[in-house]
Motif scaffolding. Sequence first.
Motif, PDB file in Angstrom:
ATOM      1  N   ALA A 175       0.826  -1.216   0.000  1.00  0.00           N
ATOM      2  CA  ALA A 175       0.000   0.000   0.000  1.00  0.00           C
ATOM      3  C   ALA A 175       0.858   1.263   0.000  1.00  0.00           C
ATOM      4  CB  ALA A 175      -0.927  -0.028   1.219  1.00  0.00           C
ATOM      5  N   ILE A 176       1.807   1.349   0.917  1.00  0.00           N
ATOM      6  CA  ILE A 176       2.644   2.552   0.995  1.00  0.00           C
ATOM      7  C   ILE A 176       3.570   2.645  -0.216  1.00  0.00           C
ATOM      8  CG2 ILE A 176       4.427   3.701   2.351  1.00  0.00           C
ATOM      9  CD1 ILE A 176       3.163   2.612   4.840  1.00  0.00           C
ATOM     10  N   THR A 177       4.039   1.517  -0.726  1.00  0.00           N
ATOM     11  CA  THR A 177       4.900   1.527  -1.915  1.00  0.00           C
ATOM     12  C   THR A 177       4.150   2.072  -3.120  1.00  0.00           C
ATOM     13  OG1 THR A 177       6.086  -0.393  -1.046  1.00  0.00           O
ATOM     14  CG2 THR A 177       6.370   0.111  -3.377  1.00  0.00           C
ATOM     15  N   LEU A 178       2.908   1.640  -3.320  1.00  0.00           N
ATOM     16  CA  LEU A 178       2.112   2.143  -4.439  1.00  0.00           C
ATOM     17  C   LEU A 178       1.768   3.612  -4.269  1.00  0.00           C
ATOM     18  CD1 LEU A 178      -0.325  -0.869  -5.045  1.00  0.00           C
ATOM     19  CD2 LEU A 178       1.715  -0.250  -6.350  1.00  0.00           C
ATOM     20  N   MET A 179       1.476   4.037  -3.044  1.00  0.00           N
ATOM     21  CA  MET A 179       1.184   5.452  -2.807  1.00  0.00           C
ATOM     22  C   MET A 179       2.392   6.322  -3.112  1.00  0.00           C
ATOM     23  SD  MET A 179      -0.999   5.114   0.739  1.00  0.00           S
ATOM     24  CE  MET A 179      -0.765   6.843   1.096  1.00  0.00           C
ATOM     25  N   ALA A 180       3.576   5.895  -2.656  1.00  0.00           N
ATOM     26  CA  ALA A 180       4.787   6.672  -2.929  1.00  0.00           C
ATOM     27  C   ALA A 180       5.113   6.705  -4.416  1.00  0.00           C
ATOM     28  CB  ALA A 180       5.955   6.081  -2.143  1.00  0.00           C
ATOM     29  N   ARG A 181       4.820   5.604  -5.128  1.00  0.00           N
ATOM     30  CA  ARG A 181       5.119   5.549  -6.563  1.00  0.00           C
ATOM     31  C   ARG A 181       4.143   6.405  -7.361  1.00  0.00           C
ATOM     32  NH1 ARG A 181       4.769  -0.309  -8.177  1.00  0.00           N
ATOM     33  NH2 ARG A 181       6.592  -0.424  -6.792  1.00  0.00           N
ATOM     34  N   GLN A 182       2.864   6.418  -7.003  1.00  0.00           N
ATOM     35  CA  GLN A 182       1.862   7.137  -7.784  1.00  0.00           C
ATOM     36  C   GLN A 182       1.775   8.604  -7.402  1.00  0.00           C
ATOM     37  OE1 GLN A 182      -1.800   4.959  -7.346  1.00  0.00           O
ATOM     38  NE2 GLN A 182      -1.011   3.093  -8.328  1.00  0.00           N
ATOM     39  N   TRP A 183       1.904   8.923  -6.120  1.00  0.00           N
ATOM     40  CA  TRP A 183       1.719  10.299  -5.681  1.00  0.00           C
ATOM     41  C   TRP A 183       2.990  11.126  -5.782  1.00  0.00           C
ATOM     42  CZ3 TRP A 183      -1.672   9.763  -0.612  1.00  0.00           C
ATOM     43  CH2 TRP A 183      -2.900   9.180  -0.970  1.00  0.00           C
ATOM     44  N   TRP A 184       4.115  10.538  -5.403  1.00  0.00           N
ATOM     45  CA  TRP A 184       5.364  11.317  -5.376  1.00  0.00           C
ATOM     46  C   TRP A 184       6.386  10.863  -6.396  1.00  0.00           C
ATOM     47  CZ3 TRP A 184       3.784   9.289  -0.361  1.00  0.00           C
ATOM     48  CH2 TRP A 184       2.994  10.185   0.351  1.00  0.00           C
ATOM     49  N   GLY A 185       6.123   9.778  -7.091  1.00  0.00           N
ATOM     50  CA  GLY A 185       7.020   9.306  -8.121  1.00  0.00           C
ATOM     51  C   GLY A 185       8.351   8.793  -7.610  1.00  0.00           C
ATOM     52  N   ILE A 186       8.379   8.236  -6.412  1.00  0.00           N
ATOM     53  CA  ILE A 186       9.618   7.721  -5.842  1.00  0.00           C
ATOM     54  C   ILE A 186       9.468   6.225  -5.563  1.00  0.00           C
ATOM     55  CG2 ILE A 186      10.292   9.933  -4.819  1.00  0.00           C
ATOM     56  CD1 ILE A 186       9.261   8.903  -2.143  1.00  0.00           C
ATOM     57  N   GLU A 187      10.583   5.545  -5.601  1.00  0.00           N
ATOM     58  CA  GLU A 187      10.623   4.120  -5.295  1.00  0.00           C
ATOM     59  C   GLU A 187      11.237   3.920  -3.920  1.00  0.00           C
ATOM     60  OE1 GLU A 187       9.481   1.519  -6.859  1.00  0.00           O
ATOM     61  OE2 GLU A 187       8.764   2.557  -8.662  1.00  0.00           O
ATOM     62  N   LEU A 188      10.532   3.196  -3.072  1.00  0.00           N
ATOM     63  CA  LEU A 188      11.038   2.912  -1.743  1.00  0.00           C
ATOM     64  C   LEU A 188      12.108   1.821  -1.806  1.00  0.00           C
ATOM     65  CD1 LEU A 188       7.729   2.966   0.335  1.00  0.00           C
ATOM     66  CD2 LEU A 188       9.368   4.822  -0.028  1.00  0.00           C
ATOM     67  N   PHE A 189      12.697   1.541  -0.665  1.00  0.00           N
ATOM     68  CA  PHE A 189      13.744   0.517  -0.594  1.00  0.00           C
ATOM     69  C   PHE A 189      13.173  -0.864  -0.864  1.00  0.00           C
ATOM     70  CE2 PHE A 189      11.825   0.962   3.531  1.00  0.00           C
ATOM     71  CZ  PHE A 189      11.684  -0.332   3.979  1.00  0.00           C
ATOM     72  N   ASP A 190      14.056  -1.775  -1.181  1.00  0.00           N
ATOM     73  CA  ASP A 190      13.671  -3.158  -1.430  1.00  0.00           C
ATOM     74  C   ASP A 190      13.429  -3.865  -0.102  1.00  0.00           C
ATOM     75  OD1 ASP A 190      13.178  -5.621  -2.462  1.00  0.00           O
ATOM     76  OD2 ASP A 190      15.238  -6.049  -3.054  1.00  0.00           O
ATOM     77  N   LEU A 191      12.189  -4.243   0.123  1.00  0.00           N
ATOM     78  CA  LEU A 191      11.847  -4.897   1.392  1.00  0.00           C
ATOM     79  C   LEU A 191      12.509  -6.251   1.524  1.00  0.00           C
ATOM     80  CD1 LEU A 191      10.105  -4.841   4.007  1.00  0.00           C
ATOM     81  CD2 LEU A 191       8.279  -5.914   2.678  1.00  0.00           C
ATOM     82  N   TYR A 192      12.781  -6.916   0.408  1.00  0.00           N
ATOM     83  CA  TYR A 192      13.300  -8.285   0.437  1.00  0.00           C
ATOM     84  C   TYR A 192      14.828  -8.301   0.424  1.00  0.00           C
ATOM     85  CZ  TYR A 192       8.501  -8.503  -1.152  1.00  0.00           C
ATOM     86  OH  TYR A 192       7.151  -8.314  -1.269  1.00  0.00           O
ATOM     87  N   SER A 193      15.440  -7.337   1.059  1.00  0.00           N
ATOM     88  CA  SER A 193      16.888  -7.226   1.154  1.00  0.00           C
ATOM     89  C   SER A 193      17.288  -7.126   2.617  1.00  0.00           C
ATOM     90  CB  SER A 193      17.386  -6.001   0.376  1.00  0.00           C
ATOM     91  OG  SER A 193      16.852  -4.811   0.936  1.00  0.00           O
ATOM     92  N   MET A 194      18.576  -6.898   2.876  1.00  0.00           N
ATOM     93  CA  MET A 194      19.041  -6.759   4.252  1.00  0.00           C
ATOM     94  C   MET A 194      18.446  -5.518   4.920  1.00  0.00           C
ATOM     95  SD  MET A 194      20.971  -9.231   5.344  1.00  0.00           S
ATOM     96  CE  MET A 194      21.900  -8.498   6.680  1.00  0.00           C
TER      97      MET A 194
END
Length: 295
Positions: A141-160
């Motif tokens: 949910a927060i990843t899609l909101m950040a991508r659609q509203w602010w055009g930014i990509e959050l960190f990779d959750l499946y990493s360290m």
Amino acid sequence: MTSLILSRTTTWDAPRTGPSTRRPLALLWLLPLLLLLGLFCLAPLGWVLWHAIWSPDGFTLSRFASILDSPFYRQAFGKSLWLSGCSSLAGLLIAGVGAAALTRVPGRWRDAVIAFTNMSSNMAGVPLAFAFIVILGTNGAITLMARQWWGIELFDLYSMNGLLLLYIYFQLPLALLLLYPAFDNLQPQWQEAAALLGASPWQILRHITLPVLAPALLGTFILLFANAMGAYASAYALTLGNINLLTIRIASLVSGDLFPDPELAAALCVLLLLILALICWGNQLLKGRFHYANR
């Protein structure tokens, strides 16, 4: 008068029942707990130690040598230690600030926060990993909101970094529940007396607050570190075993479909126990020094 003397003599000579007479009954009630401790703690520990150092040819340390010589297993130890240390320090700092603030909250709100913290401390393992995937995953949910509203990509959750955030989250409730009683025992009169004598806030923190809280801080850090080192379900459910952690390696050696090796897993468990034992021993030494310095 004679009857009074006889009654007193009878009272004094009557057999007394004290703690010594109730001790065998208490030990009898303790037997089920000791039996469970032996079955589920001591017996598995003995099995692990035996299979780590024994082979069909006799006593051996070859499994420990192969672990220490393997870059793959050294990486698993390094990542587990880094993840546990960073999450424990972050959880300790955040929970310390929260516990200090909680002591100044009115009683009704304080009880509500503690109750919520106690409830949230039970959310771990697969449900916690699923909640993080739903909120911060690739299509969270927060990843899609950040991508659609602010055009930014959050960190990779499946990493360290994602695992570190997950570990910090489940460390916070435990750290807050452990630190709050220690912060609650700090008396405001100590700080007021030191301030009247001319002590600065930094001197109060260094000479009063930290020495009093040091045993609780060290003990909480050890528990958080052990909690993170032994975590398996959350890490596996989030990464599906793609990150090389010590608990994931142990599980893959025990229940792996391709190359199961329970004896090597037992050797890894012994090394993990040695690390935790050394940390606990260092914690006891530091606690003794703080106790001696505060006398």
